[in-house]
Write a protein that holds these residues in place. Structure first.
Motif, PDB file in Angstrom:
ATOM      1  N   TYR A  36       0.842  -1.199   0.000  1.00  0.00           N
ATOM      2  CA  TYR A  36       0.000   0.000   0.000  1.00  0.00           C
ATOM      3  C   TYR A  36       0.871   1.240   0.000  1.00  0.00           C
ATOM      4  CZ  TYR A  36      -3.831  -3.164   0.857  1.00  0.00           C
ATOM      5  OH  TYR A  36      -4.748  -4.170   0.705  1.00  0.00           O
ATOM      6  N   LEU A 377      -3.882   3.511  -6.150  1.00  0.00           N
ATOM      7  CA  LEU A 377      -4.342   3.026  -4.844  1.00  0.00           C
ATOM      8  C   LEU A 377      -4.535   4.183  -3.862  1.00  0.00           C
ATOM      9  CD1 LEU A 377      -2.108  -0.145  -4.316  1.00  0.00           C
ATOM     10  CD2 LEU A 377      -4.558  -0.081  -4.795  1.00  0.00           C
ATOM     11  N   PRO A 388      -7.058  -3.630  -3.472  1.00  0.00           N
ATOM     12  CA  PRO A 388      -5.843  -4.152  -4.091  1.00  0.00           C
ATOM     13  C   PRO A 388      -6.147  -4.892  -5.387  1.00  0.00           C
ATOM     14  CG  PRO A 388      -6.498  -5.483  -2.201  1.00  0.00           C
ATOM     15  CD  PRO A 388      -7.378  -4.287  -2.198  1.00  0.00           C
TER      16      PRO A 388
END
Length: 441
Positions: A36, A377, A388
């Motif tokens: 992330y 993201l 994801p």
């Protein structure tokens, strides 16, 4: 959540605590905070349906729930009630519970191409058991895996083929060979090169692309002709492709298959299933050498098996697979339209079967880019979408899909700016996200 002011102070503190006690900060590498954007890896407090809340109090529409395992949505009442009922009756005994027979009967009715089944707790154990069984039955050492499919097991026979092969002897690695998906000629060449050495062919029957016409039937014929065991990894395709998995959809029956993920809707349960004459090698009713197939203390916990039975009943009675496909088709169409409208239709690309969508983020030259994935993201998180992948759960509503498409459109507008600048750096907020399989930290 305001996209420009998204901050996760409690999640950041929780991530530090996780790393201090747990190698990698998570019990599954695919859940690591390196997957992330920097400082934007939410730590989850709880979930319900298609939504999760982080410890900072933010709510997200969630995709890829539980690494594709929670396909009905979090805390599904039918599943949790079934598990709760068994927990109150005791979960593990010194002899088999009648629930084990009931769960096996339910599974074999759902996957009628299998004749016997043995339950475990995770997919790696089930798939490694299939490999061990194939080696025992054939007396051969080599394992042939599909090199185009990303993951089969945490065990040495597979992990030794990845960039994270530290700690695995070279002699082990040499016994696993890879073949490309969809290429029967390459498969036959490999089996000819290692004639009489290959115990099994291990692959997902389908992944991000549908199998070419005749491919699976061709594999079946090659396996039979060369005396190999054909193993389908149905961890993802099980239930998402059809209630009976890819083998039920495509009509090609493997010798062995492995199920997990959606089987328990988040509860820990997996299954090795297959032909009786092979499976009995791990039993007590044959005359040959015994095979240590699967033997796990917690493999038949009653609450997980009850959850699995409830999942299968729900899929069949409520047409869940069809719903997953309908939701995925709606999402894919919306994302593609949003990307095209912002001028990034060739750079934000949705791929895969509707029930198992992933997305690719491509740079100015059309190449996969972790930097552009980071940008994408980051904007999704800012809009309250934790994605994801774009793998749907049946708990999503049309409103959730519409909201997701709106957030994707906003993300694509920023993506267009980065492409025009030929540099996404100003929008990354830190280091890029990283691939799971890599040699160095």
């Amino acid at each position: 959540m305001d996209g420009e002011e998204l901050a996760l102070p409690r999640s950041r503190a929780a991530n530090e605590k996780l790393h201090a006690m747990i190698p990698g900060g998570a019990h599954t590498y695919a859940k690591g905070d390196d997957q992330y954007p920097e400082n934007l890896a939410p730590v989850i407090s709880h979930g319900h349906g298609a939504h999760v809340w982080d410890v900072d109090g933010n709510r997200y529409i969630e995709y890829g729930s539980g690494l594709r395992s929670v396909s009905l949505g979090h805390a599904h009442p039918r599943v949790t009630e079934a598990a709760r009922r068994e927990i109150g009756r005791g979960s593990n005994f010194v002899r088999p519970s009648i629930v084990e027979a009931e769960a096996a009967e339910r599974f074999l009715a759902t996957v009628p191409t299998a004749e016997m089944v043995k339950f475990a707790k995770n997919g790696s154990d089930a798939t490694t058991a299939a490999v061990r069984l194939a080696r025992a039955v054939t007396g051969r050492p080599r394992v042939a895996i599909c090199g185009d499919h990303p993951f089969f097991s945490v065990d040495d026979w597979f992990i030794g083929t990845t960039p994270m092969s530290a700690g695995i002897p070279a002699a082990t690695n040499e016994l696993t060979v890879a073949f490309p998906y969809g290429d029967l000629a390459a498969m036959e060449e490999l089996l000819t090169r290692y004639r009489g050495e290959v115990a099994c062919l291990v692959l997902e029957a389908a992944a991000h692309t549908e199998p070419p016409r005749g491919y699976l039937a061709g594999l079946r014929e090659l396996a039979d002709r060369h005396g190999c065991v054909l193993v389908f990894d149905e961890m993802i395709t099980g239930f998402r492709w059809s209630e009976a998995g890819a083998q039920g959809l495509y009509g090609v029956v493997p010798d062995l298959s492995t199920f997990g993920k959606a089987l328990g809707n988040g509860f820990a349960v997996s299954a090795l299933a297959g032909r009786r004459e092979l499976m009995e090698w791990g039993g007590l009713r044959h005359s040959g050498d015994r095979v240590f197939l699967l033997s796990t203390t917690h493999g038949a916990e009653t609450h997980s098996l009850a959850a699995a039975m409830a999942v299968q009943t729900t899929y069949v009675e409520e047409g869940v697979t069809a719903r997953l496909h309908a939701l995925g088709e709606r999402l894919a169409a919306g994302v593609r339209d949003a990307a095209a409208s912002m001028g990034v239709g060739d750079h934000v690309v949705v791929r895969g079967r509707a029930s198992n969508l992933v997305f690719a983020t491509l740079d100015e030259d059309g190449q996969p880019s972790q930097r552009y994935r980071t940008l994408f993201l980051r904007r999704l998180l800012a809009g309250g979408v934790l994605a994801p992948s774009f793998v749907v759960s049946a708990a999503l509503s049309d409103g959730d899909i519409d909201r997701t498409v709106d957030v994707v459109a906003q993300a694509c507008a920023v993506y267009r700016k980065a492409l025009d600048a030929a540099d996404p750096s100003p929008w990354l907020g830190g280091r890029p996200v990283k691939p799971v399989f890599r040699r160095l930290v």
